[in-house]
Write an enzyme that holds these catalytic residues in place. Structure first.
Site, PDB file in Angstrom:
ATOM      1  N   ARG A  58       0.526  -1.599   0.219  1.00  0.00           N
ATOM      2  CA  ARG A  58       0.277  -0.178  -0.088  1.00  0.00           C
ATOM      3  C   ARG A  58       1.008   1.266  -0.088  1.00  0.00           C
ATOM      4  NH1 ARG A  58      -2.112   2.300   4.564  1.00  0.00           N
ATOM      5  NH2 ARG A  58      -2.375   0.023   5.310  1.00  0.00           N
TER       6      ARG A  58
ATOM      7  N   ASP B 244      -7.258  18.399 -15.644  1.00  0.00           N
ATOM      8  CA  ASP B 244      -7.249  16.628 -15.654  1.00  0.00           C
ATOM      9  C   ASP B 244      -7.182  16.768 -17.809  1.00  0.00           C
ATOM     10  OD1 ASP B 244      -8.363  14.544 -16.705  1.00  0.00           O
ATOM     11  OD2 ASP B 244     -10.535  14.484 -15.601  1.00  0.00           O
TER      12      ASP B 244
ATOM     13  N   LYS C 174      -7.862   5.477 -19.667  1.00  0.00           N
ATOM     14  CA  LYS C 174      -8.526   6.115 -21.234  1.00  0.00           C
ATOM     15  C   LYS C 174      -6.624   5.372 -22.320  1.00  0.00           C
ATOM     16  CE  LYS C 174     -12.122   6.673 -19.309  1.00  0.00           C
ATOM     17  NZ  LYS C 174     -12.841   8.028 -18.586  1.00  0.00           N
TER      18      LYS C 174
ATOM     19  N   TYR D  98     -16.179  15.570 -16.463  1.00  0.00           N
ATOM     20  CA  TYR D  98     -16.540  14.696 -16.332  1.00  0.00           C
ATOM     21  C   TYR D  98     -17.665  14.070 -14.930  1.00  0.00           C
ATOM     22  CZ  TYR D  98     -15.804   9.223 -15.476  1.00  0.00           C
ATOM     23  OH  TYR D  98     -16.083   8.433 -15.417  1.00  0.00           O
TER      24      TYR D  98
HETATM   25  C1  PLP Z   1     -12.803   7.705 -17.160  1.00  0.00           C
HETATM   26  C2  PLP Z   1     -12.880   9.509 -16.986  1.00  0.00           C
HETATM   27  C3  PLP Z   1     -12.226   9.752 -15.694  1.00  0.00           C
HETATM   28  C4  PLP Z   1     -12.981   9.034 -14.688  1.00  0.00           C
HETATM   29  O1  PLP Z   1     -11.574   7.419 -14.554  1.00  0.00           O
HETATM   30  P1  PLP Z   1     -11.495   6.560 -14.335  1.00  0.00           P
HETATM   31  O2  PLP Z   1     -10.690   5.474 -14.473  1.00  0.00           O
HETATM   32  O3  PLP Z   1     -13.102   6.229 -14.799  1.00  0.00           O
HETATM   33  O4  PLP Z   1     -12.145   6.343 -12.312  1.00  0.00           O
HETATM   34  C5  PLP Z   1     -11.922  11.082 -15.645  1.00  0.00           C
HETATM   35  N1  PLP Z   1     -11.153  12.270 -16.489  1.00  0.00           N
HETATM   36  C6  PLP Z   1     -11.985  11.996 -17.110  1.00  0.00           C
HETATM   37  C7  PLP Z   1     -11.796  13.481 -17.951  1.00  0.00           C
HETATM   38  C8  PLP Z   1     -12.716  10.862 -17.670  1.00  0.00           C
HETATM   39  O5  PLP Z   1     -12.452  10.409 -18.753  1.00  0.00           O
END
Ligand code: PLP
Length: 391
Positions: free
Chosen positions: A44, A183, A208, A97
């Protein structure tokens, strides 16, 4: 067979997966070195497989430090909670998001966080007004409102592909003594150098583009050493770590990040141009198109291509668009994005389903909007699939 142990003459080409929660020590002196952080101690806290991928990601982002989490949302919450510690205020882009919005409204606000939602086209005036309020003593100790800790933006934004000027917003955040956190899930660092452009911290869903194969869940926070040390403490005590098997997949995916994203951006531009000329398409949003409202900014901020995400509005509204996505065969009907396989979905019944029609309209999201994540398939196969689906 000997030789492949650490320090041996025949080392594994691919990094080993350290599937261990803890370590056996030679003696108490070694265990105590582990406790001090000089040797591995507990998964952890740190795991060598995860750590190696973090080092590579820090290099890609041009960051002093990068930390991985079990999901993008774990990374988003770690960055937000760290930046807002001490009761500071959040200035958050309204177009974010859905998970980020949910975290802010359903978790952080009940914990006492103060939040101001800022529409994407009003950053300039809001930051200027905040600077005036700060100078007048209305913000901070003894003032009416707590100081701003985090300015949170997302660029390019889902699903409208609008852009935020990181240099300008970063300068505005610094005048407030706040951190600009971006982000940048939609534009990984091979496209958008978020930290060099003006952000203090970059956050991404590694699920992603960074992973890139629809097979893992992960998240990243990258930035300066001091802030990331606090994020590391947050991760250690809240426990949202990435596991070593996911880290192995992520590390493998990263080898092709640049190749994948270059191909995706090239195909996305070609498809965006083609869709813009299609009689059944009312509008196309792609930052690489000449008529995109943020085109000049796209040239500066996305110099190597505008990425693999685009949106298009099907004439005839929701039902017409449903018929189109249901006819797609090569392109998968799926809510996620950023993989080698193309996927499409409609914000009206996925990411933005929970909003009232008027709220969607205010965000510029038409009922017939289709969001397309362009994969690495041959571009003509994708075009043919779109052509038959559009009819
Ligand atoms: C998918 C996504 C997230 C969250 O990510 P997870 O891996 O699904 O928890 C945050 N910001 C954006 C822009 C996203 O497309």
């Amino acid at each position: 067979m000997g030789g492949s142990e650490p320090g041996g003459e025949a080392l594994p080409f691919a990094p080993p997966i350290w599937a261990t929660s803890t370590y056996r020590y030679a003696d108490t002196a070694a265990l105590e070195r582990g406790l001090r952080g000089e040797l591995p101690f507990y998964a952890r806290w740190e795991n060598p497989t995860v750590r190696e991928v973090e080092r590579r990601l820090a290099g890609l982002y041009g960051a002093e430090e990068a930390l991985l989490f079990g999901s993008g949302m774990a990374a988003v919450s770690a960055a937000l909670m760290t930046g807002l510690a001490g009761g500071k205020r959040l200035l958050c882009q309204a177009e974010v998001y859905g998970g980020t919005r949910g975290l802010v409204e359903e978790v952080l606000r009940p914990w006492g966080a103060e939040v101001t939602w800022v529409p994407i086209d009003r950053w300039g005036e809001v930051l200027a007004a905040e600077a005036v309020a700060l100078a007048r003593g209305e913000v901070g100790p003894g003032g009416l409102r707590p100081p701003v800790g985090v300015v949170w933006v997302e660029t390019p934004v889902n699903p409208t592909l609008q852009l935020v000027d990181l240099e300008a917003v970063g300068a505005g955040a610094r005048r407030l003594g706040a951190l600009l956190v971006v982000d940048d899930t939609f534009a990984p660092p091979v496209l958008q150098r978020s930290l060099a452009l003006g952000a203090d911290v970059a956050v991404a869903s590694a699920t992603k583009y960074l992973g890139g194969h629809h097979d893992l869940l992960g998240g990243l926070v990258a930035g300066g050493r001091a802030f990331l040390a606090r994020v590391a403490a947050h991760r250690k005590y809240t426990g949202g770590v990435l596991d070593p098997f996911q880290a192995f997949l992520l590390g493998r995916g990263l080898h092709t990040l640049e190749l994948r994203v270059a191909r995706q951006a090239e195909s996305a531009l070609a498809l965006a141009r083609w869709l813009a000329g299609h009689p059944r398409v009312a509008a196309v949003a792609y930052p690489g198109l000449e008529d995109h409202p943020d085109r000049a900014l796209a040239r500066r901020q996305l110099p190597r291509g505008a990425g693999g995400m685009l949106s298009f509005e099907v004439r005839g509204g929701r039902e017409a668009a449903v018929a189109v996505v249901d006819r797609l065969r090569v392109i998968a009907l799926a809510a996620s994005l950023g993989g080698v396989e193309s996927s499409a979905c409609m914000p009206v019944n996925t990411s933005h389903a929970a909003l009232a029609p008027a709220e969607r309209a205010a965000l510029g999201i038409a009922d017939g909007l289709v969001r397309l994540s362009v994969g690495v398939e041959p571009e003509d196969a994708l075009r043919a699939d779109l052509a038959q689906a559009l009819g």
